[in-house]
Design a protein around this motif. Structure first.
Motif, PDB file in Angstrom:
ATOM      1  N   VAL A  83       0.414  -1.901   0.030  1.00  0.00           N
ATOM      2  CA  VAL A  83      -0.150   0.154   0.357  1.00  0.00           C
ATOM      3  C   VAL A  83       0.561   1.353   0.211  1.00  0.00           C
ATOM      4  N   ILE A  84       1.368   1.028   0.982  1.00  0.00           N
ATOM      5  CA  ILE A  84       2.562   2.428   1.131  1.00  0.00           C
ATOM      6  C   ILE A  84       3.322   2.184  -0.621  1.00  0.00           C
ATOM      7  N   LEU A  85       4.192   1.370  -1.320  1.00  0.00           N
ATOM      8  CA  LEU A  85       4.666   1.839  -2.599  1.00  0.00           C
ATOM      9  C   LEU A  85       3.395   1.970  -3.481  1.00  0.00           C
ATOM     10  N   VAL A  86       2.488   1.730  -3.430  1.00  0.00           N
ATOM     11  CA  VAL A  86       1.640   2.192  -4.360  1.00  0.00           C
ATOM     12  C   VAL A  86       1.145   3.826  -3.623  1.00  0.00           C
ATOM     13  N   LEU A  87       1.101   3.998  -2.765  1.00  0.00           N
ATOM     14  CA  LEU A  87       1.180   5.741  -2.804  1.00  0.00           C
ATOM     15  C   LEU A  87       2.158   6.034  -3.268  1.00  0.00           C
ATOM     16  N   LEU A  88       3.295   5.861  -2.614  1.00  0.00           N
ATOM     17  CA  LEU A  88       4.318   6.353  -3.308  1.00  0.00           C
ATOM     18  C   LEU A  88       4.303   6.760  -4.635  1.00  0.00           C
ATOM     19  N   ILE A  89       4.439   5.520  -5.126  1.00  0.00           N
ATOM     20  CA  ILE A  89       4.513   5.800  -6.789  1.00  0.00           C
ATOM     21  C   ILE A  89       3.253   6.924  -7.607  1.00  0.00           C
ATOM     22  N   TRP A  90       2.530   6.590  -6.765  1.00  0.00           N
ATOM     23  CA  TRP A  90       1.331   7.448  -7.671  1.00  0.00           C
ATOM     24  C   TRP A  90       1.647   8.905  -7.093  1.00  0.00           C
ATOM     25  N   GLN A  91       1.823   9.338  -6.181  1.00  0.00           N
ATOM     26  CA  GLN A  91       2.532  10.612  -5.529  1.00  0.00           C
ATOM     27  C   GLN A  91       3.507  11.055  -6.944  1.00  0.00           C
ATOM     28  N   LEU A  92       4.471  10.365  -6.905  1.00  0.00           N
ATOM     29  CA  LEU A  92       5.778  10.254  -8.064  1.00  0.00           C
ATOM     30  C   LEU A  92       5.041  11.086  -9.085  1.00  0.00           C
ATOM     31  N   ALA A  93       4.357   9.755  -9.491  1.00  0.00           N
ATOM     32  CA  ALA A  93       4.173  10.254 -11.123  1.00  0.00           C
ATOM     33  C   ALA A  93       2.716  11.622 -11.023  1.00  0.00           C
ATOM     34  N   VAL A  94       1.878  11.342 -10.217  1.00  0.00           N
ATOM     35  CA  VAL A  94       1.294  12.852 -10.610  1.00  0.00           C
ATOM     36  C   VAL A  94       2.065  14.397 -10.535  1.00  0.00           C
ATOM     37  N   THR A  95       3.147  13.876  -9.626  1.00  0.00           N
ATOM     38  CA  THR A  95       3.850  15.085 -10.007  1.00  0.00           C
ATOM     39  C   THR A  95       4.710  15.233 -10.015  1.00  0.00           C
ATOM     40  N   TRP A  96       5.096  13.859 -11.506  1.00  0.00           N
ATOM     41  CA  TRP A  96       6.027  14.788 -12.137  1.00  0.00           C
ATOM     42  C   TRP A  96       5.718  14.752 -13.600  1.00  0.00           C
ATOM     43  N   GLY A  97       4.447  13.925 -13.128  1.00  0.00           N
ATOM     44  CA  GLY A  97       3.642  13.936 -14.875  1.00  0.00           C
ATOM     45  C   GLY A  97       2.758  15.552 -14.760  1.00  0.00           C
ATOM     46  N   ASN A  98       2.640  16.120 -13.689  1.00  0.00           N
ATOM     47  CA  ASN A  98       1.912  17.194 -13.778  1.00  0.00           C
ATOM     48  C   ASN A  98       0.490  17.004 -14.331  1.00  0.00           C
ATOM     49  N   THR A  99       0.256  16.493 -13.753  1.00  0.00           N
ATOM     50  CA  THR A  99      -1.323  15.733 -13.630  1.00  0.00           C
ATOM     51  C   THR A  99      -2.272  16.965 -13.055  1.00  0.00           C
ATOM     52  N   ALA A 100      -3.147  17.269 -13.905  1.00  0.00           N
ATOM     53  CA  ALA A 100      -4.203  17.989 -12.714  1.00  0.00           C
ATOM     54  C   ALA A 100      -5.266  17.853 -11.974  1.00  0.00           C
ATOM     55  N   SER A 101      -5.295  18.035 -11.096  1.00  0.00           N
ATOM     56  CA  SER A 101      -5.612  17.922  -9.943  1.00  0.00           C
ATOM     57  C   SER A 101      -7.492  16.930  -9.650  1.00  0.00           C
ATOM     58  N   TRP A 102      -7.809  17.942 -11.048  1.00  0.00           N
ATOM     59  CA  TRP A 102      -9.089  17.514 -11.168  1.00  0.00           C
ATOM     60  C   TRP A 102      -9.195  16.153 -11.972  1.00  0.00           C
ATOM     61  N   LEU A 103      -7.934  15.938 -12.562  1.00  0.00           N
ATOM     62  CA  LEU A 103      -8.502  15.077 -13.374  1.00  0.00           C
ATOM     63  C   LEU A 103      -7.535  13.581 -12.110  1.00  0.00           C
ATOM     64  N   LEU A 104      -6.629  14.174 -11.434  1.00  0.00           N
ATOM     65  CA  LEU A 104      -6.291  12.655 -10.698  1.00  0.00           C
ATOM     66  C   LEU A 104      -5.192  12.993  -9.910  1.00  0.00           C
ATOM     67  N   PRO A 105      -5.764  13.548  -8.556  1.00  0.00           N
ATOM     68  CA  PRO A 105      -4.859  14.278  -7.344  1.00  0.00           C
ATOM     69  C   PRO A 105      -4.258  13.549  -6.884  1.00  0.00           C
ATOM     70  N   SER A 106      -3.433  14.654  -6.325  1.00  0.00           N
ATOM     71  CA  SER A 106      -2.290  12.997  -6.000  1.00  0.00           C
ATOM     72  C   SER A 106      -2.901  12.773  -4.401  1.00  0.00           C
ATOM     73  N   PRO A 107      -2.309  11.246  -3.838  1.00  0.00           N
ATOM     74  CA  PRO A 107      -2.322  11.040  -2.738  1.00  0.00           C
ATOM     75  C   PRO A 107      -2.323  12.471  -1.361  1.00  0.00           C
ATOM     76  N   LEU A 108      -1.469  13.053  -1.324  1.00  0.00           N
ATOM     77  CA  LEU A 108      -1.310  14.667  -0.586  1.00  0.00           C
ATOM     78  C   LEU A 108      -2.538  15.074  -0.383  1.00  0.00           C
ATOM     79  N   LYS A 109      -2.696  15.362  -1.750  1.00  0.00           N
ATOM     80  CA  LYS A 109      -3.964  16.179  -1.903  1.00  0.00           C
ATOM     81  C   LYS A 109      -5.161  15.628  -1.361  1.00  0.00           C
ATOM     82  N   ILE A 110      -5.174  14.315  -2.188  1.00  0.00           N
ATOM     83  CA  ILE A 110      -6.535  14.101  -1.250  1.00  0.00           C
ATOM     84  C   ILE A 110      -6.394  14.395  -0.110  1.00  0.00           C
TER      85      ILE A 110
END
Length: 255
Positions: free
Chosen positions: A17-44
């Motif tokens: 679970v921790i690895l999935v959340l970490l990968i999720w956070q890094l992917a959203v941050t590095w990919g500059n994904t819009a928060s309305w489309l896929l928010p990061s775990p920290l944003k959630i």
């Protein structure tokens, strides 16, 4: 020993679970994904903390109807299974109907229940009860069928009545099977409550999710999803704990 065994079995899922959340956070941050489309775990987490008073109010509403529906469905399920087992001919007549009843999608029953009973709490309770009813009924029936036949014949031989056999042999024997059905129904009850709130409600996590969908607030949608997952796990764990307290011989045998 039990703590060590729990630690060995508990840490691998936690690490995943921790690895999935970490990968999720890094992917959203590095990919500059819009928060309305896929928010990061920290944003959630941040938004969930900010909106916690409202989320807590809706969570309590969901838990309330979930517990009422679960208790109703379990009670009706146990009574139905006992009647089908005790009354000759009932099982042969009603068992196929029980199976057929599960072919009706839960989401399709909601509008019909609203037409029949309105937008109050009653149709929601009925829907959750129907979701919880089937696993408990089937598990309890299976437990009755697995009763030790040697002990059953012995009790009949010494003159035990059907009532005595039922309460002193069959019902205690079916408890492990019953708790298996209860654990399934516990997770289903949360799902049933959310579906019932989707179909028509002014409060609850299902209603909260509909509001956030209309506002394109994916972060708050995820907040509700994580709370629903947490409720399911918590309810399952409470039933499993109750099982260990009630069925001590079964817990000793499995340890």
């Amino acid at each position: 020993m039990k703590q060590q065994r729990w630690f060995r079995s508990g840490w691998p899922p936690l690490v995943v679970v921790i690895l999935v959340l970490l990968i999720w956070q890094l992917a959203v941050t590095w990919g500059n994904t819009a928060s309305w489309l896929l928010p990061s775990p920290l944003k959630i987490w941040t938004d969930g903390t900010t909106d916690m008073p409202r989320v807590w109010m809706h969570t309590l509403a969901t838990v309330r109807i979930m517990l009422i529906g679960f208790a109703t469905g379990v009670t009706v399920g146990i009574v139905t299974a006992s009647i089908l087992h005790m009354v000759p001919g009932f099982k042969a007549g009603f068992y196929p109907l029980l199976i057929l009843s599960q072919n009706v999608p839960t989401i399709a029953l909601g509008p019909l229940l609203i037409i029949l009973f309105g937008f109050g709490i009653l149709p929601k309770i009925i829907l959750i009860s129907l979701v919880c009813f089937f696993p408990v009924t089937m598990a309890t029936l299976d437990g009755f069928m697995q009763t030790d036949r040697n002990m059953y014949n012995y009790m009949k031989m010494i003159g035990a009545s059907k009532r005595q056999i039922f309460f002193k042999l069959e019902m205690p024997h079916t408890l492990p099977f019953l708790f298996s059905g209860l654990k399934i129904s516990a997770t289903y009850s949360v799902m049933g409550a959310v579906i019932a709130e989707w179909l028509g409600s002014g409060e609850g996590l299902g209603y909260y999710m509909i509001l956030q969908k209309s506002s394109f607030r994916a972060d708050r949608e995820f907040v509700a999803i994580f709370i629903i997952i947490g409720l399911s796990l918590l309810f399952f764990w409470l039933i499993a704990l109750l099982e260990k307290l009630v069925i001590r011989w079964n817990a000793k045998r499995s340890s």
